[in-house]
Design a protein around this motif. Sequence first.
Motif, PDB file in Angstrom:
ATOM      1  N   GLY A  58      -0.337 -11.777  -7.530  1.00  0.00           N
ATOM      2  CA  GLY A  58       0.670 -12.829  -7.648  1.00  0.00           C
ATOM      3  C   GLY A  58       2.094 -12.371  -7.420  1.00  0.00           C
ATOM      4  O   GLY A  58       3.004 -13.200  -7.362  1.00  0.00           O
ATOM      5  N   ALA A  59       2.317 -11.057  -7.276  1.00  0.00           N
ATOM      6  CA  ALA A  59       3.672 -10.571  -7.026  1.00  0.00           C
ATOM      7  C   ALA A  59       4.103 -10.948  -5.621  1.00  0.00           C
ATOM      8  O   ALA A  59       3.314 -10.903  -4.677  1.00  0.00           O
ATOM      9  CB  ALA A  59       3.732  -9.052  -7.203  1.00  0.00           C
ATOM     10  N   VAL A  60       5.348 -11.347  -5.479  1.00  0.00           N
ATOM     11  CA  VAL A  60       5.871 -11.775  -4.185  1.00  0.00           C
ATOM     12  C   VAL A  60       6.988 -10.826  -3.768  1.00  0.00           C
ATOM     13  O   VAL A  60       7.959 -10.641  -4.504  1.00  0.00           O
ATOM     14  CB  VAL A  60       6.407 -13.222  -4.246  1.00  0.00           C
ATOM     15  N   ALA A  61       6.833 -10.208  -2.599  1.00  0.00           N
ATOM     16  CA  ALA A  61       7.852  -9.284  -2.103  1.00  0.00           C
ATOM     17  C   ALA A  61       8.916 -10.058  -1.338  1.00  0.00           C
ATOM     18  O   ALA A  61       8.617 -10.991  -0.601  1.00  0.00           O
ATOM     19  CB  ALA A  61       7.210  -8.241  -1.197  1.00  0.00           C
ATOM     20  N   SER A  62      10.165  -9.657  -1.518  1.00  0.00           N
ATOM     21  CA  SER A  62      11.265 -10.338  -0.836  1.00  0.00           C
ATOM     22  C   SER A  62      11.565  -9.716   0.515  1.00  0.00           C
ATOM     23  O   SER A  62      12.389 -10.220   1.268  1.00  0.00           O
ATOM     24  CB  SER A  62      12.528 -10.279  -1.707  1.00  0.00           C
ATOM     25  N   GLY A  63      10.929  -8.596   0.834  1.00  0.00           N
ATOM     26  CA  GLY A  63      11.221  -7.935   2.110  1.00  0.00           C
ATOM     27  C   GLY A  63      10.167  -6.892   2.423  1.00  0.00           C
ATOM     28  O   GLY A  63       9.021  -6.988   1.994  1.00  0.00           O
ATOM     29  N   GLU A  64      10.569  -5.882   3.163  1.00  0.00           N
ATOM     30  CA  GLU A  64       9.670  -4.806   3.567  1.00  0.00           C
ATOM     31  C   GLU A  64       9.056  -4.137   2.339  1.00  0.00           C
ATOM     32  O   GLU A  64       9.697  -3.985   1.306  1.00  0.00           O
ATOM     33  CB  GLU A  64      10.477  -3.776   4.366  1.00  0.00           C
ATOM     34  N   MET A  65       7.790  -3.725   2.462  1.00  0.00           N
ATOM     35  CA  MET A  65       7.098  -3.058   1.358  1.00  0.00           C
ATOM     36  C   MET A  65       6.722  -1.634   1.719  1.00  0.00           C
ATOM     37  O   MET A  65       6.448  -1.338   2.882  1.00  0.00           O
ATOM     38  CB  MET A  65       5.838  -3.834   0.959  1.00  0.00           C
ATOM     39  N   ARG A  66       6.710  -0.774   0.724  1.00  0.00           N
ATOM     40  CA  ARG A  66       6.155   0.572   0.843  1.00  0.00           C
ATOM     41  C   ARG A  66       5.284   0.830  -0.374  1.00  0.00           C
ATOM     42  O   ARG A  66       5.576   0.353  -1.465  1.00  0.00           O
ATOM     43  CB  ARG A  66       7.260   1.632   0.946  1.00  0.00           C
ATOM     44  N   SER A  67       4.211   1.580  -0.166  1.00  0.00           N
ATOM     45  CA  SER A  67       3.271   1.872  -1.240  1.00  0.00           C
ATOM     46  C   SER A  67       3.143   3.380  -1.416  1.00  0.00           C
ATOM     47  O   SER A  67       3.186   4.133  -0.442  1.00  0.00           O
ATOM     48  CB  SER A  67       1.894   1.274  -0.924  1.00  0.00           C
ATOM     49  N   VAL A  68       2.951   3.789  -2.654  1.00  0.00           N
ATOM     50  CA  VAL A  68       2.770   5.203  -2.977  1.00  0.00           C
ATOM     51  C   VAL A  68       1.453   5.343  -3.730  1.00  0.00           C
ATOM     52  O   VAL A  68       1.254   4.712  -4.772  1.00  0.00           O
ATOM     53  CB  VAL A  68       3.930   5.752  -3.833  1.00  0.00           C
ATOM     54  N   ARG A  69       0.541   6.145  -3.193  1.00  0.00           N
ATOM     55  CA  ARG A  69      -0.736   6.376  -3.856  1.00  0.00           C
ATOM     56  C   ARG A  69      -0.531   7.353  -5.012  1.00  0.00           C
ATOM     57  O   ARG A  69       0.058   8.427  -4.853  1.00  0.00           O
ATOM     58  CB  ARG A  69      -1.743   6.938  -2.853  1.00  0.00           C
ATOM     59  N   VAL A  70      -0.998   6.949  -6.186  1.00  0.00           N
ATOM     60  CA  VAL A  70      -0.935   7.790  -7.380  1.00  0.00           C
ATOM     61  C   VAL A  70      -2.354   7.973  -7.895  1.00  0.00           C
ATOM     62  O   VAL A  70      -3.071   6.995  -8.096  1.00  0.00           O
ATOM     63  CB  VAL A  70      -0.042   7.159  -8.470  1.00  0.00           C
ATOM     64  N   VAL A  71      -2.760   9.213  -8.098  1.00  0.00           N
ATOM     65  CA  VAL A  71      -4.075   9.505  -8.664  1.00  0.00           C
ATOM     66  C   VAL A  71      -3.875  10.013 -10.083  1.00  0.00           C
ATOM     67  O   VAL A  71      -3.141  10.974 -10.318  1.00  0.00           O
ATOM     68  CB  VAL A  71      -4.832  10.539  -7.811  1.00  0.00           C
ATOM     69  N   LEU A  72      -4.504   9.333 -11.021  1.00  0.00           N
ATOM     70  CA  LEU A  72      -4.424   9.683 -12.443  1.00  0.00           C
ATOM     71  C   LEU A  72      -5.728  10.324 -12.882  1.00  0.00           C
ATOM     72  O   LEU A  72      -6.804   9.769 -12.666  1.00  0.00           O
ATOM     73  CB  LEU A  72      -4.164   8.427 -13.276  1.00  0.00           C
ATOM     74  N   MET A  73      -5.614  11.482 -13.509  1.00  0.00           N
ATOM     75  CA  MET A  73      -6.771  12.140 -14.119  1.00  0.00           C
ATOM     76  C   MET A  73      -6.567  12.097 -15.631  1.00  0.00           C
ATOM     77  O   MET A  73      -5.622  12.676 -16.150  1.00  0.00           O
ATOM     78  CB  MET A  73      -6.870  13.587 -13.642  1.00  0.00           C
ATOM     79  N   GLU A  74      -7.429  11.354 -16.312  1.00  0.00           N
ATOM     80  CA  GLU A  74      -7.419  11.357 -17.775  1.00  0.00           C
ATOM     81  C   GLU A  74      -8.484  12.353 -18.208  1.00  0.00           C
ATOM     82  O   GLU A  74      -9.671  12.153 -17.933  1.00  0.00           O
ATOM     83  CB  GLU A  74      -7.696   9.954 -18.293  1.00  0.00           C
ATOM     84  N   ILE A  75      -8.049  13.402 -18.865  1.00  0.00           N
ATOM     85  CA  ILE A  75      -8.935  14.538 -19.112  1.00  0.00           C
ATOM     86  C   ILE A  75      -8.851  14.972 -20.567  1.00  0.00           C
ATOM     87  O   ILE A  75      -7.813  14.874 -21.216  1.00  0.00           O
ATOM     88  CB  ILE A  75      -8.560  15.699 -18.156  1.00  0.00           C
ATOM     89  N   GLY A  76      -9.983  15.417 -21.112  1.00  0.00           N
ATOM     90  CA  GLY A  76     -10.053  15.854 -22.493  1.00  0.00           C
ATOM     91  C   GLY A  76     -11.311  16.658 -22.728  1.00  0.00           C
ATOM     92  O   GLY A  76     -12.048  16.973 -21.785  1.00  0.00           O
ATOM     93  N   PRO A  77     -11.613  16.989 -23.982  1.00  0.00           N
ATOM     94  CA  PRO A  77     -12.768  17.841 -24.276  1.00  0.00           C
ATOM     95  C   PRO A  77     -14.108  17.224 -23.876  1.00  0.00           C
ATOM     96  O   PRO A  77     -15.086  17.945 -23.685  1.00  0.00           O
ATOM     97  CB  PRO A  77     -12.672  18.053 -25.784  1.00  0.00           C
ATOM     98  N   ARG A  78     -14.173  15.910 -23.748  1.00  0.00           N
ATOM     99  CA  ARG A  78     -15.434  15.267 -23.381  1.00  0.00           C
ATOM    100  C   ARG A  78     -15.555  14.973 -21.907  1.00  0.00           C
ATOM    101  O   ARG A  78     -16.516  14.345 -21.471  1.00  0.00           O
ATOM    102  CB  ARG A  78     -15.611  13.972 -24.179  1.00  0.00           C
ATOM    103  N   GLY A  79     -14.587  15.389 -21.093  1.00  0.00           N
ATOM    104  CA  GLY A  79     -14.681  15.175 -19.656  1.00  0.00           C
ATOM    105  C   GLY A  79     -13.453  14.507 -19.069  1.00  0.00           C
ATOM    106  O   GLY A  79     -12.401  14.451 -19.695  1.00  0.00           O
TER     107      GLY A  79
END
Length: 200
Positions: free
Chosen positions: A150-171
Amino acid sequence: MRATLAWLLALLAACACRPSESARAVPAAPAVDDQFFAELVVRLIGEPGAPARFDARPLKADPDVLAPVTASLAVPSAQVSTARSRVLARVGADTSDALLAMRCPGWTMVAMDSTLARPCPHERRRIYMVGTARQGPAAYPDGTRADLRGAVASGEMRSVRVVLMEIGPRGLAVTAFDYVYHRTGEGWRFLVKVGLYVME
């Protein structure tokens, strides 16, 4: 004769000032990408969860990048590497090796004697890897556009890929997001975060 000589001298001077074909063919040096990186680091630190850490190496801008593996790493210029390290130091962000962390198996693996010795940290943490910006909106691994919720961009768009690793004693669990920015009259502004992939 005098007029002809003056014309020749002017022509020679113009040719001397004109850059050679090889000089004109050299592309401009790539811009350091900390314009988005710095804003994202502050944003990611503020997101809820375990303490955040960052791997300063940039990921490729390709939409099919989903996890921190060697093939997903961009080949950065010295300026990009230096700038990212400087940003992390400036905001006091902790760093971590995301590729090394990937040796910790996923959360869904059954904990047996063989997996109890896995190289997982004793405390939960978030480890982020941030890509280089690409033109366009959020995109799935096959390149199709993702819903901007539902977000509406008012002009040119750029995207940045972010990879999140949630890590702890169980994996660990790995999630890939696109953080989408759009150009406004005041510059680039954050628009929306889009979840694209989860691996546990």
